[in-house]
Design a protein around this motif. Structure first.
Motif, PDB file in Angstrom:
ATOM      1  N   ILE A   1       0.438  64.838  54.946  1.00 40.81           N
ATOM      2  CA  ILE A   1      -1.302  64.504  54.843  1.00 40.81           C
ATOM      3  C   ILE A   1      -1.701  64.313  56.648  1.00 40.81           C
ATOM      4  O   ILE A   1      -1.379  63.526  57.196  1.00 40.81           O
ATOM      5  CB  ILE A   1      -1.319  62.793  54.482  1.00 40.81           C
ATOM      6  N   ILE A   2      -2.715  65.422  56.079  1.00 47.19           N
ATOM      7  CA  ILE A   2      -3.478  64.865  57.699  1.00 47.19           C
ATOM      8  C   ILE A   2      -4.387  64.068  57.719  1.00 47.19           C
ATOM      9  O   ILE A   2      -5.454  63.828  56.824  1.00 47.19           O
ATOM     10  CB  ILE A   2      -3.626  66.533  58.299  1.00 47.19           C
TER      11      ILE A   2
ATOM     12  N   GLN B   1       8.853  71.018  51.606  1.00 44.92           N
ATOM     13  CA  GLN B   1       7.631  69.581  52.568  1.00 44.92           C
ATOM     14  C   GLN B   1       6.788  70.407  51.564  1.00 44.92           C
ATOM     15  O   GLN B   1       6.615  71.940  51.598  1.00 44.92           O
ATOM     16  CB  GLN B   1       7.974  70.191  53.282  1.00 44.92           C
ATOM     17  N   ILE B   2       5.608  69.483  51.505  1.00 42.44           N
ATOM     18  CA  ILE B   2       3.897  70.451  50.557  1.00 42.44           C
ATOM     19  C   ILE B   2       2.786  69.211  51.656  1.00 42.44           C
ATOM     20  O   ILE B   2       3.229  68.487  52.286  1.00 42.44           O
ATOM     21  CB  ILE B   2       3.968  69.836  48.774  1.00 42.44           C
ATOM     22  N   CYS B   3       2.027  70.547  51.192  1.00 45.70           N
ATOM     23  CA  CYS B   3       1.152  70.047  51.382  1.00 45.70           C
ATOM     24  C   CYS B   3       0.418  68.783  51.061  1.00 45.70           C
ATOM     25  O   CYS B   3       0.415  69.193  49.380  1.00 45.70           O
ATOM     26  CB  CYS B   3       0.313  71.236  51.923  1.00 45.70           C
ATOM     27  N   GLN B   4      -0.636  68.226  51.269  1.00 50.21           N
ATOM     28  CA  GLN B   4      -1.560  66.895  50.920  1.00 50.21           C
ATOM     29  C   GLN B   4      -2.336  68.269  49.216  1.00 50.21           C
ATOM     30  O   GLN B   4      -2.764  68.893  49.453  1.00 50.21           O
ATOM     31  CB  GLN B   4      -2.342  66.522  51.305  1.00 50.21           C
TER      32      GLN B   4
ATOM     33  N   GLU C   1       4.936  65.567  43.506  1.00 44.52           N
ATOM     34  CA  GLU C   1       4.163  65.623  44.089  1.00 44.52           C
ATOM     35  C   GLU C   1       4.107  64.733  44.612  1.00 44.52           C
ATOM     36  O   GLU C   1       2.827  64.263  45.459  1.00 44.52           O
ATOM     37  CB  GLU C   1       2.389  65.617  43.146  1.00 44.52           C
ATOM     38  N   GLU C   2       4.668  63.210  44.974  1.00 43.13           N
ATOM     39  CA  GLU C   2       4.286  62.808  45.965  1.00 43.13           C
ATOM     40  C   GLU C   2       6.454  61.710  46.690  1.00 43.13           C
ATOM     41  O   GLU C   2       7.340  62.679  46.666  1.00 43.13           O
ATOM     42  CB  GLU C   2       4.599  61.022  45.179  1.00 43.13           C
ATOM     43  N   SER C   3       5.479  61.865  48.064  1.00 41.64           N
ATOM     44  CA  SER C   3       6.545  61.447  48.922  1.00 41.64           C
ATOM     45  C   SER C   3       7.472  60.872  48.612  1.00 41.64           C
ATOM     46  O   SER C   3       7.342  59.694  48.160  1.00 41.64           O
ATOM     47  CB  SER C   3       6.040  62.101  50.737  1.00 41.64           C
ATOM     48  N   GLY C   4       8.972  60.980  48.921  1.00 38.09           N
ATOM     49  CA  GLY C   4       9.812  60.199  48.706  1.00 38.09           C
ATOM     50  C   GLY C   4      10.721  60.668  48.128  1.00 38.09           C
ATOM     51  O   GLY C   4      11.430  62.045  48.280  1.00 38.09           O
ATOM     52  N   VAL C   5      12.128  60.301  47.721  1.00 35.87           N
ATOM     53  CA  VAL C   5      13.421  60.429  47.460  1.00 35.87           C
ATOM     54  C   VAL C   5      13.276  60.353  45.924  1.00 35.87           C
ATOM     55  O   VAL C   5      13.355  58.761  45.634  1.00 35.87           O
ATOM     56  CB  VAL C   5      14.876  59.765  48.339  1.00 35.87           C
ATOM     57  N   TYR C   6      14.123  61.729  44.942  1.00 37.88           N
ATOM     58  CA  TYR C   6      13.667  61.539  43.781  1.00 37.88           C
ATOM     59  C   TYR C   6      14.994  61.549  43.133  1.00 37.88           C
ATOM     60  O   TYR C   6      16.054  61.770  43.709  1.00 37.88           O
ATOM     61  CB  TYR C   6      13.447  62.669  43.576  1.00 37.88           C
TER      62      TYR C   6
ATOM     63  N   PRO D   1      -4.535  72.428  54.990  1.00 32.00           N
ATOM     64  CA  PRO D   1      -5.797  72.195  55.307  1.00 32.00           C
ATOM     65  C   PRO D   1      -5.569  70.696  55.390  1.00 32.00           C
ATOM     66  O   PRO D   1      -5.493  70.192  54.235  1.00 32.00           O
ATOM     67  CB  PRO D   1      -6.386  73.076  54.498  1.00 32.00           C
ATOM     68  N   ALA D   2      -6.854  70.102  55.708  1.00 32.13           N
ATOM     69  CA  ALA D   2      -7.584  69.101  55.156  1.00 32.13           C
ATOM     70  C   ALA D   2      -9.274  69.232  55.954  1.00 32.13           C
ATOM     71  O   ALA D   2      -9.338  70.203  56.851  1.00 32.13           O
ATOM     72  CB  ALA D   2      -7.004  67.660  56.051  1.00 32.13           C
ATOM     73  N   VAL D   3     -10.020  68.411  55.055  1.00 31.68           N
ATOM     74  CA  VAL D   3     -11.187  68.674  55.407  1.00 31.68           C
ATOM     75  C   VAL D   3     -11.921  66.960  55.520  1.00 31.68           C
ATOM     76  O   VAL D   3     -11.719  65.602  54.965  1.00 31.68           O
ATOM     77  CB  VAL D   3     -11.984  69.628  54.427  1.00 31.68           C
ATOM     78  N   PHE D   4     -12.369  66.702  56.798  1.00 26.70           N
ATOM     79  CA  PHE D   4     -13.544  65.924  57.357  1.00 26.70           C
ATOM     80  C   PHE D   4     -14.416  66.046  56.805  1.00 26.70           C
ATOM     81  O   PHE D   4     -15.440  66.764  56.855  1.00 26.70           O
ATOM     82  CB  PHE D   4     -12.440  65.064  58.099  1.00 26.70           C
TER      83      PHE D   4
END
Length: 373
Positions: free
Chosen positions: A201-202, A126-129, A172-177, A264-267
């Motif tokens: 992804i927030i 599990q990774i952050c964006q 780097e991308e969500s999914g099954v490798y 983290p995420a910034v808006f």
């Protein structure tokens, strides 16, 4: 004279044989030097060979030197320069090459039979964006390796010239490798396994209510967060740590969000305000044509007007005002913003007082000005 050169199978360098003809009663004698050189050395080179299971390969007697013609003597009993072999296990093949001078060169070649290589990928992350992970790929066989790979069955490309084992596949991308076509230095092989990546992804939906009246604090930002893991830590650039902001002035607002995993995420959002309400004005051009067109400006049209505390009305209210009179005028826009001013009702040019274009005056005589209407 016949001369026979016999190979003694010894390397002696260049030998010189002198021949003199003895001819009685002759006025000359015949002398000749015969140079006998060693035949060129035979050099035989058979590199070892690796093959895949259930395949064949061609062995070729590659050599230099010697004196043609050549006789090839393989351990298989064959007498051709090239032979085709298909061993099931590790095997050795030898060859003798004999040239016309009975020089012999001998070599042996090893043929390895290699099993199909295998590649296996595994892992969960599990990774952050905007972050990445790495999944191990375990390899068998002979380096270098190559394989193709996919995310959710979408082929991403091929990686080759791999020498590290295990190899770490960047993700780097969500999914099954999964791995696709795979091969080592010699053989094609089998790929198996799967790795799963979840990217946090927030997301934020920001509902902005802009300021109603220029300069006031009626703006709002309401935020709906999704993605990530609750609870969220919220920080605005104003110092507030609540989700929704109220009573805002116009400006730029930045929101920093951190979920329970630390992702983290910034808006950002912009609160705007209308231009300030301005004094009621009129057009001199229209007045010269006998028209009066009076309107407010700024704020949020359309406008309503009140004179000396009267009920509000549209700009038809000016038709009831007396030119030259002073009024207390209140202007209200569509959002309820108000502006007050002292207002003198103008008159069209056709209704204005006019003086004669030329007036004559005499010294010591009072002058009476008569205006035209």
């Amino acid at each position: 004279i016949g001369v026979a050169v016999i190979n003694d199978l010894q390397t002696e360098g260049t030998e010189v044989l002198g021949v003199e003809l003895d001819i009685p009663c002759a006025c000359y004698s015949g002398i000749s030097n015969i140079q006998i050189e060693d035949p060129p050395e035979m050099v035989l080179d058979l590199p070892d060979v690796d093959i895949c299971e259930n395949t064949s390969t061609t062995l070729s007697a590659m050599f230099s030197g010697g004196t043609p013609d050549f006789d090839y003597r393989w351990s298989t009993g064959e007498h051709t320069r090239d032979i085709v072999v298909a061993p099931d296990t590790l095997s050795f093949y030898s060859i003798q090459v004999v040239d016309a001078c009975d020089n012999i060169a001998i070599d042996t070649v090893q043929v390895r039979v290699l099993p199909p290589p295998e590649a296996y990928i595994e892992g969960e992350a599990q990774i952050c964006q905007d972050e990445s992970a790495a999944f191990p790929v375990y390899l068998t066989g002979e380096a270098p390796w190559s394989f193709s790979w996919s995310i959710n069955n979408r082929t991403q490309g091929t990686i080759d010239r791999i020498t590290d084992n295990p190899y770490y596949l960047r993700a780097e991308e969500s999914g099954v490798y999964r791995l696709g076509q795979f091969a080592d230095r010699v053989c094609s092989g089998k790929a198996s396994g799967a790795a799963r990546l979840e990217e946090t992804i927030i997301s934020a939906v920001m509902q902005v209510q802009n300021v109603n009246c220029n300069g006031d604090a009626s703006g709002e930002i309401k935020v709906n967060l999704s993605g990530g893991l609750n609870p969220y830590q919220i920080n605005w650039n104003t110092g507030a740590n609540v989700r929704d902001l109220l009573n805002l002035t116009a400006g730029e607002y930045s929101l920093s969000v951190t979920d329970a995993r630390g992702c983290p995420a910034v808006f950002s959002a912009t609160v705007t305000e209308p231009p300030p309400l301005s004094e009621v004005s009129f057009s001199c051009y229209d007045m010269q044509r006998g028209l009066i067109n009076i309107n407010a400006s700024g704020g949020s049209p359309p406008y309503l007007y009140s004179v000396d505390g009267s009920p509000v009305s549209d700009n038809s209210i000016f038709e009831r005002l007396i030119p030259g009179e002073n009024y207390d005028l209140l202007v209200a826009d569509n959002l309820g913003c108000e502006f007050s001013q002292d207002f003198v009702m103008p008159a069209p040019v056709a209704e204005m007082t006019r003086l004669s274009a030329e007036i004559r005056a005499r010294l010591c005589v009072d002058l009476q000005l008569d205006a035209d209407y």
